[in-house]
Scaffold this active site. Structure first.
Site, PDB file in Angstrom:
ATOM      1  CG  HIS A 199     -10.161  -5.757  -3.319  1.00 39.26           C
ATOM      2  ND1 HIS A 199     -10.757  -5.253  -2.191  1.00 39.26           N
ATOM      3  CD2 HIS A 199      -9.969  -7.084  -3.074  1.00 39.26           C
ATOM      4  CE1 HIS A 199     -10.915  -6.219  -1.294  1.00 39.26           C
ATOM      5  NE2 HIS A 199     -10.433  -7.329  -1.814  1.00 39.26           N
ATOM      6  CE1 TYR A 223      -6.507   2.942   3.816  1.00 35.45           C
ATOM      7  CE2 TYR A 223      -7.955   1.949   2.166  1.00 35.45           C
ATOM      8  CZ  TYR A 223      -6.707   2.097   2.731  1.00 35.45           C
ATOM      9  OH  TYR A 223      -5.646   1.401   2.211  1.00 35.45           O
ATOM     10  N   PRO A 245       1.500   2.934   6.609  1.00 33.15           N
ATOM     11  CG  PRO A 245       0.586   1.486   8.185  1.00 33.15           C
ATOM     12  CD  PRO A 245       1.565   2.614   8.043  1.00 33.15           C
ATOM     13  CE  LYS A 249       0.511   3.619  -3.259  1.00 33.18           C
ATOM     14  NZ  LYS A 249      -0.147   2.680  -4.150  1.00 33.18           N
ATOM     15  CE1 TYR A 288      -5.290   2.350  -0.906  1.00 35.78           C
ATOM     16  CE2 TYR A 288      -5.829   0.606  -2.453  1.00 35.78           C
ATOM     17  CZ  TYR A 288      -5.672   1.041  -1.160  1.00 35.78           C
ATOM     18  OH  TYR A 288      -5.867   0.178  -0.110  1.00 35.78           O
TER      19      TYR A 288
END
Length: 396
Positions: free
Chosen positions: A81, A210, A298, A302, A390
């Site tokens: 990704h 998200y 979550p 991580k 991220y």
């Protein structure tokens, strides 16, 4: 009174409690350094290998798995990704992770990583004891601690060792074996939970989404080209029975505001949201790693990656101790790990509070969330900060 089968007693250098990613990877890394270990797991192998958990692998995690020969299937089946989407005001805003950082993340289920690690350890003659019970840690401040347990047949054993690694998660026995008052605990419980489903359906988007909505948070993720992972923010007092399939899909459609690919739900979970850290991550000859030492919500993806980072540091420290008697790396283990842990805790808190609708939040707070979201997707500096965290900061 427990009677131990003396013929069943064993000696190893490192006793590892827990056969999740932390314990299995630690065993593999120690083996590469010529250090013996025994892994003790209370669940059976089938349960461990099908337990669906995290799925986003940071770039440093993938790099390490490749370096130590555990990434063959990940490279074949994992989904690279290069960005994620933040969705709010019914619009998708892409954060181009790779363009901003030069790094890529990979979606590959934690249970698949566990399968790969178990296969590698057993092929190398590794000692993994599944379905054990009555695990007790002894003499943690001595140079020769031990672990007692019952095997699947009910036979009691004692493992004498140089070091114990507590990799048995938040509810495991390792952290609870430390005398009360020795560890300092930092704990924050969020006023919501996540309902997650795994659906036999192709993902509705090529990258993670998200979603911040007036009805609450939602997340679109995936595990393969045919399996979609979806999450909803729900009340912490909800139970899975409150959410039949029809209600889940209806709520997902409303929060995302576009049509999702539906399919049979093959797995579901309901998990509370919390942040948790203990300091230090060591007591005598017991070293805590992964969820035994810290929990993150979550939202930041991580948890598993922190476990991998912990055992990378721990394996090097134990190699120095057991090969040459050096103590500097074991003495600094906790401080070294906690620097990365607290950065991940902050990032996970940031992502969680930016995206979730807090119960009772007033219009002022809601406007602040939207302001942060708009700034993050419109500022290169803000987007780069999110992307760096991220995709994963370098391991120590």
């Amino acid at each position: 009174m427990v009677v131990f089968d003396q013929s069943a007693d064993m000696r190893t250098q490192v006793a590892i409690v827990g056969a999740g990613p932390a314990g299995l990877l630690l065993s593999h890394l120690l083996w590469l350094d010529g250090i013996d270990s025994v892994v003790l797991e209370t669940r059976d192998r089938a349960y461990v290998e099908r337990r669906v958990r995290a799925g986003v692998c940071e770039a440093p995690t993938v790099d390490l798995l490749r370096e130590v020969g555990l990434a063959d299937r990940l490279d074949r089946e994992g989904l690279p990704h290069h960005g994620i989407f933040l969705r709010f005001d019914n619009e998708n805003h892409r954060v181009p992770l790779t363009d901003l950082t030069g790094r890529t993340l990979t979606v590959y289920g934690q249970q698949e990583i566990v399968k790969d690690m178990i296969a590698a350890r057993l092929a190398a003659g590794g000692d993994i004891r599944f379905s054990v019970s009555d695990v007790v840690l002894h003499d943690l401040t001595d140079e020769q601690p031990s672990v007692t347990f019952r095997d699947a047949d009910g036979v009691s054993h004692e493992v004498r060792c140089d070091v114990i690694a507590g990799c048995d998660g938040f509810h495991g026995v390792s952290r609870g074996s430390v005398p009360e008052g020795t560890l300092h605990t930092y704990d924050h419980v969020y006023p919501f939970a996540w309902l997650g489903i795994l659906a036999k359906a192709p993902p509705s988007n090529e990258e993670l989404i998200y979603c911040h909505s007036s009805r609450g948070f939602a997340l679109h993720s995936m595990r393969s080209p045919d399996l979609t992972r979806l999450y909803l923010q729900v009340d912490p007092d909800d139970v899975i029975a409150d959410w039949p399939d029809a209600r889940v899909w209806d709520e997902l459609h409303q929060r995302f505001g576009f049509a999702l690919h539906e399919g049979p739900v093959v797995d579901r979970l309901l998990a509370p949201m919390r942040s948790f850290v203990v300091e230090p991550m060591r007591y005598g000859r017991l070293f805590l790693a992964g969820d035994a030492a810290h929990i993150v919500p979550p939202t930041g993806a991580k948890g598993m990656n922190l476990a991998v980072a912990d055992v990378r540091v721990l394996s090097r420290a134990l190699a120095a101790l057991l090969h040459s008697g050096r103590t500097d790396l074991v003495e600094s283990y906790s401080d070294t790990c906690l620097r990365r842990v607290w950065r991940a805790e902050h990032f996970s808190y940031f992502m969680t509070t930016m995206l979730h609708r807090a119960p009772g939040a007033d219009p002022f707070q809601q406007r602040l969330q939207l302001s942060q979201l708009r700034y993050t997707v419109s500022s290169t500096a803000a987007a780069t900060s999110l992307a760096e965290n991220y995709v994963g900061l370098p391991f120590a």
